[in-house]
Enzyme design. Structure first.
Site, PDB file in Angstrom:
ATOM      1  CD  GLU A 134      -2.154  -1.621   2.688  1.00  0.00           C
ATOM      2  OE1 GLU A 134      -1.809  -0.940   3.656  1.00  0.00           O
ATOM      3  OE2 GLU A 134      -2.695  -2.730   2.802  1.00  0.00           O
ATOM      4  CD  GLU A 147      -3.147  -5.022   5.415  1.00  0.00           C
ATOM      5  OE1 GLU A 147      -4.321  -5.439   5.423  1.00  0.00           O
ATOM      6  OE2 GLU A 147      -2.869  -3.809   5.443  1.00  0.00           O
ATOM      7  CG  LEU A 183      -6.692  -0.912   2.564  1.00  0.00           C
ATOM      8  CD1 LEU A 183      -5.373  -0.979   3.276  1.00  0.00           C
ATOM      9  CD2 LEU A 183      -7.347   0.436   2.797  1.00  0.00           C
ATOM     10  CD  GLN A 199       0.267   1.777   4.647  1.00  0.00           C
ATOM     11  OE1 GLN A 199      -0.652   1.994   5.423  1.00  0.00           O
ATOM     12  NE2 GLN A 199       0.287   2.226   3.414  1.00  0.00           N
ATOM     13  CG  HIS A 254      -0.370   3.915  13.689  1.00  0.00           C
ATOM     14  ND1 HIS A 254      -1.528   4.497  14.154  1.00  0.00           N
ATOM     15  CD2 HIS A 254      -0.600   3.591  12.405  1.00  0.00           C
ATOM     16  CE1 HIS A 254      -2.416   4.519  13.190  1.00  0.00           C
ATOM     17  NE2 HIS A 254      -1.885   3.982  12.112  1.00  0.00           N
TER      18      HIS A 254
END
Ligand SMILES: Cc1ncc(C[n+]2csc(CCOP(=O)(O)OP(=O)(O)O)c2C)c(N)n1
Ligand SMILES: [Mg+2]
Length: 728
Positions: A418, A449, A447, A471, A520
């Site tokens: 991505e 995985e 998008l 990502q 994240h």
């Protein structure tokens, strides 16, 4: 349940009782005026179907005698032999577990393959089985371009999309590929499996790609028997779900009628081959002998249903067609069927006398081969002039430069994921690469995985050297089976005959400033560390990252290694180590002849009071703590593991022996993190010194400042170091 005896008797009775047909026709002529199926092909389909049926019978008695290990049958699905007949033997196939008919039919198209022996050896879990070598009962063989699939339903579909895309890509890049440029990739699956998110995602990925006008020569065969173990598929659901999809052609037929199945397959294959688009071939079939040997079908299916299914036996239908067009008399059809039964029985005795796998070494032989010398040789073969210059670089710049260097070195390498293309990645890691190497080698994906990994899995089979990017580590977990169940098992279940070389780049770990929260900052590495054979690289510094990436690419190319390259996001753009402006975290890009052997750690300092073992962000924290300890007169050696699998335990031990005290500094979780492996490795080796560990909490990472409450910090490390030094 429709039993083997019922099926057998029904065949003999019905076929034996058929009225005789006309005089023998020309075998090359169509069996019906409006069909493309010749008498000769129909006869070949019958042989394949009958072989498969007799093999299913053999599986039952082998299991009853305690000598067979697999009873999921192909009975009722043998119409898939007609699909094989419509394809070429070098069209790569990834098959449903009811593909006996397909396998036997394809074997007829290649000399030297005995499908009866192959399948029996599989059922007997024999070490001599030609593809999995007794590790599983699969349909697979390199000579037949049949890639073995796992039992995880639909998990082969992302890979199949990847193969379909990869063949054309390999041809475009001039990279050797086992399959011709005009090959159609075929993948089959059941009706219940069609609902699995992996199937839905893979089919969507094929449609999404085709919708953009890109070639996806893929034949998706749904073998619809109307049920998944005991749960009926709603009537009409498959046609409703896939009959009218953007980017997808749909062809349906009665899979129990050999003529209809063959003609539909020919139409579907020629569409896929000539239009280079995905085609959904929906075959309605029946399921005999229950789901598997242990299944008590009567508990959930009515006697009327079962009786109705018996009337649709595809083997009877093929025999009847052969008789109707004069290719065989009823007696000949029965005799042929019975003779194949005899052949199977004789071969089964032989298969049962063959040897099983007998040692862990033998079982694990093909799991993850390692040839470090060849890997080293290839890793050092970078282009002589590296565009890096001599200025020190950040981790992000180092990886970016390494990707560029490696794209130059390996013509089959492709970088995708991505946002990796035009944007150059969320953190700029792939910046400039698409412009430099073109969109055929550096490209954005949709998008999903699972599909990203599927493109990598299939691309690797097709001869490419895939470097996918996910990502964030948190987003690998939703697709993890593609790594665990597919990538990591490929060599294991194919005795190394199929491999999916891959270097999966994943941005991960915590400590990001300004971009917080669990998703994240995920530090869950446990789910990767327990995957057998997987290589996990965890570079911390810019020079190591580049050198380690060279190693991973070389290991993928030489050994088909599956590598995860886990990048600490928080260090991507870090410049300083001890003080602001000291640029201590920058490093010169390594000379082209440097690499880091798999599983080799790196030492910092040579203090003999304490050994700190760490990796990732932990390295920077540990070096800073070590400096503070040095100011207090405490000598520390910091060991950067660099590889989380295989763990460099020998390197750790060597240093630990010097100091007699080991502090493991693990930024990941206390449970399932890395420290458990390091401590266990030391204990296993009989390390006599003292061991302590500091880790982050067993928690998800919260947003904002609260993250610091659960993440390991320098104060905690320093305190633990001092405590360990004072412990006796
Ligand atoms: C991911 C996954 N979940 C559950 C199973 C257990 N399982 C094996 S076969 C099957 C049903 C599949 O039905 P269908 O796709 O219709 O194929 P059929 O057996 O009817 O040919 C299930 C649930 C599995 N193998 N994989
Ligand atoms: Mg089904």
């Amino acid at each position: 349940m429709t039993t083997a005896i019922e099926l057998d008797e029904n065949f003999r009775e019905v076929v034996g009782g058929l009225p005789g047909g006309p005089a023998r026709p020309d075998p090359s002529a169509p069996v019906r005026p409006d069909s493309r199926l010749s008498g000769a092909t129909l006869l070949a389909v019958f042989d394949a179907q009958a072989q498969s049926r007799q093999l299913d019978f053999a599986a039952r008695w082998m299991q009853q005698e305690g000598r067979g290990y697999y009873t999921i049958s192909s009975a009722g699905h043998e119409g898939n032999a007609a699909v094989a007949a419509a394809l070429r033997p070098n069209d790569p196939a990834l098959l449903h577990y009811r593909s006996g008919g397909f396998y036997c039919a394809r074997a007829q198209q290649v000399t030297g393959v005995d499908p009866i022996q192959d399948i029996l050896l599989g059922m007997a879990a024999s070490a001599d089985e030609p593809i999995a070598g007794g590790r599983h009962k699969v349909f697979g063989r390199a000579e037949l371009s049949i890639v073995p699939t796992t039992s995880t339903i639909a998990s082969h579909l992302p890979r199949a999309v990847g193969v379909a895309l990869g063949i054309g890509r390999a041809a475009k890049l001039g990279v050797p590929c086992p399959w011709p440029r005009d090959a159609v990739t075929v993948a089959s699956f059941g009706d219940a499996s069609a609902n699995h998110s992996t199937a839905v995602g893979a089919i969507n990925a094929a449609c999404h790609t085709s919708y953009q006008g890109l070639p996806v020569p893929l034949l998706l065969v749904c073998e619809d028997n109307g049920i998944g173990i005991s749960v009926p598929t709603p009537r009409g659901w498959i046609a409703a779900a896939y009959g009218d999809r953007a980017g997808l052609r749909y062809v349906a037929a009665d899979g129990c009628d050999p003529v209809a199945a063959y003609d539909a397959a020919v139409t579907a294959v020629s569409l896929a081959r000539s239009r280079r688009c995905p085609v959904f071939l929906h075959l309605s079939v029946v399921r005999y002998l229950g789901h598997a040997g242990s299944d008590a079908e009567a508990a959930y299916r009515s006697a009327a249903d079962l009786a109705a299914e018996l009337d649709r036996d595809p083997l009877v239908a093929t025999a009847a067609e052969l008789v109707r067009c004069g290719m065989l008399t009823p007696g000949e059809a029965v005799t042929r069927y019975v003779a194949l039964g005899g052949l199977v029985r004789g071969a089964a005795e032989q298969a049962l006398a063959s040897r099983p796998l007998s040692s862990a070494t033998e079982v694990m032989d093909s799991l993850a081969p390692r040839h470090p010398d060849q890997v080293a040789q290839l890793a050092r073969q970078g282009p002589p002039v590296v565009s890096a210059g001599s200025e020190p670089v950040t981790l992000a710049q180092g990886i970016n430069l390494a990707l560029g260097e490696l794209l130059e070195t390996h013509p089959g390498m492709c970088v995708f994921g991505e946002d990796v293309g035009r944007k150059g990645g969320v953190y700029g890691l792939t910046k400039g690469l698409q412009r430099r190497f073109g969109a055929a080698r550096v490209f954005d994906t949709l998008l999903d995985e699972q599909s990203i990994l599927g493109v990598g899995l299939g691309g690797g089979l097709a001869g490419l050297l895939p470097v996918p990017e996910v990502q964030y580590l948190a987003y690998l977990h939703n697709a993890e089976d593609q790594l665990r169940g597919e990538a990591a098992t490929q060599q294991f279940f194919s005795s190394g005959q199929f491999r999916n070389p891959m270097v999966l780049r994943v941005a991960g770990y915590g400590y990001q400033k300004g971009f917080g929260g669990h998703f994240h900052n995920d530090n869950a590495v446990g789910a990767l560390r327990d995957i057998p054979g997987l290589v996990i690289a965890s570079p911390s510094r810019p020079d190591d990252a580049a050198a380690m990436l060279r190693t991973c690419l070389a290991a993928a190319a030489v050994d088909g290694s599956v590598c995860v390259f886990l990048e600490p996001i928080a260090l991507y753009h870090t410049r300083d180590l001890y003080e602001e402006g000291d640029t201590g975290w920058l490093a010169r890009y390594p000379r082209p002849d440097l690499h880091v052997p798999l599983g080799q750690a790196r030492n910092y300092g040579d203090g003999a009071d304490l050994t700190m073992v760490t990796f990732g962000n932990g390295l920077r924290m540990s070096l800073r703590v070590a400096r503070r300890l040095a100011a207090r007169g405490i000598g520390v050696t910091v060991v950067d593991l660099r590889w989380l699998a295989p763990l460099p335990i020998a390197d750790v031990l060597r240093e630990a022996d010097q100091s007699g005290r080991v502090l493991v500094v693990d930024e990941t979780r206390r449970t399932g993190g890395v420290s458990e492996g390091v401590v266990a490795g030391l204990v296993d080796a009989g390390y006599p010194g003292m061991i302590a560990r500091v880790t982050s909490e067993d928690s998800f990472i919260p947003l904002g400042q609260a993250a610091n409450a659960v993440l390991l910090d320098e104060l905690t490390i320093e305190k633990a170091a001092v405590d360990l030094l004072h412990a006796s």
